[in-house]
Design a protein around this motif. Structure first.
Motif, PDB file in Angstrom:
ATOM      1  N   SER A 159       1.199  -1.225   0.300  1.00  0.00           N
ATOM      2  CA  SER A 159      -0.250   0.082   0.350  1.00  0.00           C
ATOM      3  C   SER A 159       1.006   1.003  -0.380  1.00  0.00           C
TER       4      SER A 159
ATOM      5  N   SER B 182      -6.719  -1.356 -11.033  1.00  0.00           N
ATOM      6  CA  SER B 182      -6.966  -0.737  -9.986  1.00  0.00           C
ATOM      7  C   SER B 182      -6.690  -1.492  -8.654  1.00  0.00           C
ATOM      8  N   ARG B 183      -6.457  -1.530  -7.813  1.00  0.00           N
ATOM      9  CA  ARG B 183      -6.256  -2.248  -7.048  1.00  0.00           C
ATOM     10  C   ARG B 183      -6.880  -2.008  -5.339  1.00  0.00           C
ATOM     11  N   ASP B 184      -6.029  -3.862  -4.703  1.00  0.00           N
ATOM     12  CA  ASP B 184      -7.494  -3.767  -3.697  1.00  0.00           C
ATOM     13  C   ASP B 184      -5.784  -4.362  -2.213  1.00  0.00           C
TER      14      ASP B 184
ATOM     15  N   ASP C  16      -5.886  -4.002   0.934  1.00  0.00           N
ATOM     16  CA  ASP C  16      -5.714  -5.335   1.564  1.00  0.00           C
ATOM     17  C   ASP C  16      -5.290  -6.776   1.098  1.00  0.00           C
ATOM     18  N   LYS C  17      -5.598  -6.927  -0.218  1.00  0.00           N
ATOM     19  CA  LYS C  17      -5.490  -7.895  -0.309  1.00  0.00           C
ATOM     20  C   LYS C  17      -4.299  -7.996  -1.562  1.00  0.00           C
TER      21      LYS C  17
END
Length: 122
Positions: free
Chosen positions: A30, A71-73, A75-76
């Motif tokens: 992140s 896009s990005r996650d 948390d994952k």
């Protein structure tokens, strides 16, 4: 050590859609901008899209603008590229990349995955 593993490539007909993903190792995903690049046979690697560490900013190559979405996650620890209205010119190996410097956008991308093949049949 940074590890980036792409997945989701494959064969799709022109006009179709495909999504590719990139799983990143480490607990600092992140903190870094991420990007997608691609390389077609006989051509140099080219920029496709990138996204800031928070996901709040993104940028696209003119050739994919309006058709692709990055896009990005966080948390994952995963980066995504949704590709719509694909055409034969999108055929390439798609690589995800991570910036070397944290909290910097656009990033100085120098960590690379192994790539995933996307083939668009016309």
């Amino acid at each position: 050590q940074v590890q980036l593993v792409e997945s989701g490539g494959g064969l799709v007909q022109a006009g179709g859609s495909l999504s590719v993903s990139c799983a990143a190792s480490g607990r600092t995903f992140s903190s870094y901008a991420m990007a997608w690049f691609r390389q077609a046979p006989g051509k140099e690697r080219e920029f496709v899209a990138d996204i800031s560490w928070s996901g709040g900013r993104s940028n696209y190559a003119n050739t994919v603008k309006g058709r692709f979405t990055i896009s990005r996650d966080n948390d994952k620890n995963t980066l995504y590229l949704q590709m719509n209205s694909l055409n034969a010119e999108d055929t390439a190996v798609y690589y995800c990349a991570r910036a070397r410097t944290s909290w910097r956008y656009p990033g100085d991308y120098n960590y690379w995955g192994q790539g995933t093949q996307v083939t668009v049949s016309s």
